[in-house]
Design an enzyme around this catalytic site. Structure first.
Site, PDB file in Angstrom:
ATOM      1  N   LYS A   1       6.333 -10.958   6.169  1.00 16.29           N
ATOM      2  CA  LYS A   1       6.499 -10.733   4.434  1.00 16.29           C
ATOM      3  C   LYS A   1       6.928 -12.467   4.420  1.00 16.29           C
ATOM      4  O   LYS A   1       6.561 -13.649   3.660  1.00 16.29           O
ATOM      5  CB  LYS A   1       7.630 -10.290   3.630  1.00 16.29           C
TER       6      LYS A   1
ATOM      7  N   LYS B   1      -1.860  -7.889   4.396  1.00 16.93           N
ATOM      8  CA  LYS B   1      -1.666  -8.557   2.974  1.00 16.93           C
ATOM      9  C   LYS B   1      -0.993  -9.039   2.488  1.00 16.93           C
ATOM     10  O   LYS B   1      -1.263 -10.119   1.464  1.00 16.93           O
ATOM     11  CB  LYS B   1      -2.065  -7.137   2.673  1.00 16.93           C
TER      12      LYS B   1
ATOM     13  N   GLY C   1       0.525  -1.320   0.187  1.00 20.21           N
ATOM     14  CA  GLY C   1      -0.654  -0.114  -0.088  1.00 20.21           C
ATOM     15  C   GLY C   1       0.913   1.544  -0.402  1.00 20.21           C
ATOM     16  O   GLY C   1       0.426   2.225  -0.883  1.00 20.21           O
ATOM     17  N   ASN C   2       1.998   0.922   0.623  1.00 17.48           N
ATOM     18  CA  ASN C   2       3.522   2.167   0.319  1.00 17.48           C
ATOM     19  C   ASN C   2       3.294   2.710  -0.644  1.00 17.48           C
ATOM     20  O   ASN C   2       3.759   3.452  -1.089  1.00 17.48           O
ATOM     21  CB  ASN C   2       4.171   1.805   1.828  1.00 17.48           C
TER      22      ASN C   2
ATOM     23  N   LYS D   1      -2.433  -4.095  15.972  1.00 17.75           N
ATOM     24  CA  LYS D   1      -2.376  -3.138  15.101  1.00 17.75           C
ATOM     25  C   LYS D   1      -2.614  -1.228  15.172  1.00 17.75           C
ATOM     26  O   LYS D   1      -4.032  -1.170  14.960  1.00 17.75           O
ATOM     27  CB  LYS D   1      -3.308  -3.487  13.695  1.00 17.75           C
TER      28      LYS D   1
END
Ligand code: ADP
Ligand code: MG
Length: 314
Positions: A276, A214, A11-12, A129
């Site tokens: 990740k 994500k 998203g960044n 979060k």
């Protein structure tokens, strides 16, 4: 042979300049990323794109907060749905324009995706979060009292709302996604990790106030669809040991065993590189497929085994 490639986009990375956060700038960033995806489509691959939405959800929440004297508040699951629609639209248009430019006829479709999360997930009792705007201690206390928000001090920068980040368990729209991919349609799905939903005892779905990572969501899709390649596109072209220190060492290849050892040694920061690498390990273990972490520019060469950090089962 046609391969299925699952690509996770940060998203960044859709925000190139923090001082120019406009919808037009986001489209321009989408178009740049998409230009790196088109060569992979030209080689006949099938493709599923999962994008992040951290900053974008923040903008919607902030807008909702600022307008609360006049308009209803937007719950978190609905914010995620809004970002899936808007970013999906950007990606569909970018794909349409870039594909047409190279003379390819391939359609793209965004699937608004609900992701089942477990009511027993430990994250419900431990929301980690941070989301939305920074608040004073008094504002945080008021929200905690009136809306039942979990709030916490965020690294000395002020107070923020904290929400759970449960693990993705099942993709409600999986058959729709599979059918579109079989028809060679480029699919954009599970944006922002998917809209978190819980299954009630009646069997009905209900939106949940949470956000899903994500990278873990993309990994679950890559596993379920048995994708041949899983690539995570982010701001760095490779993963490093001793990241951002004088001893920094960029990695070209990693096996599951090596990745697990470096994870345990704390080389990958929680909330950024750690999920990740975890997402990658889960995919490799479930499918025996091939994975890579790299930046948009190196997507094609990483899949070809010439760039990025490549992950293999052994
Ligand atoms: P995205 O929006 O793509 O999910 P994140 O900011 O969550 O991106 O994660 C990518 C970032 O992780 C990189 O830009 C880098 O600053 C950071 N990072 C943390 N640890 C490492 C590491 N060991 N190697 C490379 N990058 C790392
Ligand atoms: Mg991230």
């Amino acid at each position: 042979m046609q391969s299925l490639i699952v690509i996770a986009i940060g998203g960044n990375s859709l925000i190139e300049d923090p001082n120019n956060q406009t919808v037009a700038a986001q489209y321009a960033a989408c178009r740049k990323t998409v230009a790196h995806l088109v060569p992979l489509l030209q080689r006949g691959n099938r493709m599923l794109i999962v994008h992040g939405n951290g900053p974008q959800v923040g903008f919607i929440l902030r807008r909702s907060e600022l307008a609360k004297h006049e308009l209803h508040f937007v719950p978190l699951d609905s914010c995620v749905a809004d970002t899936q629609g808007a970013i999906g639209y950007n990606l569909q248009m970018a794909l349409w324009n870039e594909l047409r430019r190279v003379g390819m006829e391939r359609s793209a479709a965004t699937v608004i995706t609900q992701m089942v999360v477990d009511s027993e997930d430990p994250s419900w009792r431990n929301p980690t979060k941070p989301i939305g705007s920074f608040m004073s201690a008094e504002q945080a206390e008021r929200h905690a009292q009136s809306e039942g928000w979990a709030v916490s001090e965020d690294a000395g920068r002020g107070w923020r709302r904290m929400v759970p980040s449960p693990r993705p368990r099942a993709i409600v729209e999986i058959e729709t996604i599979r059918t579109l991919l079989e028809r060679d349609i480029v699919v954009i799905a599970a944006g922002g990790g998917g809209i978190p939903v819980r299954v009630e005892t009646s069997g009905d779905l209900r939106g949940a106030e949470a956000v899903i990572d994500k990278d873990l969501a993309a990994s679950l899709l890559a596993q379920t669809l048995e994708a041949e390649h899983f690539v995570i596109s982010t701001a760095v072209d490779r993963v490093a040991l001793h990241y951002n220190t004088p001893k920094q060492l960029w990695l070209d290849e990693l096996s599951i065993a090596e990745a697990e050892r470096y994870l345990a040694e704390g080389h990958f920061a929680p909330g950024s590189m750690k999920p990740k690498v975890e997402a990658m390990i889960e995919y490799l273990r479930a499918t025996g497929g091939r994975g890579a972490i790299t930046d948009p520019v190196h997507l094609g060469s990483a899949i070809a085994g010439r760039a990025g950090t490549r992950f293999s089962p052994t």
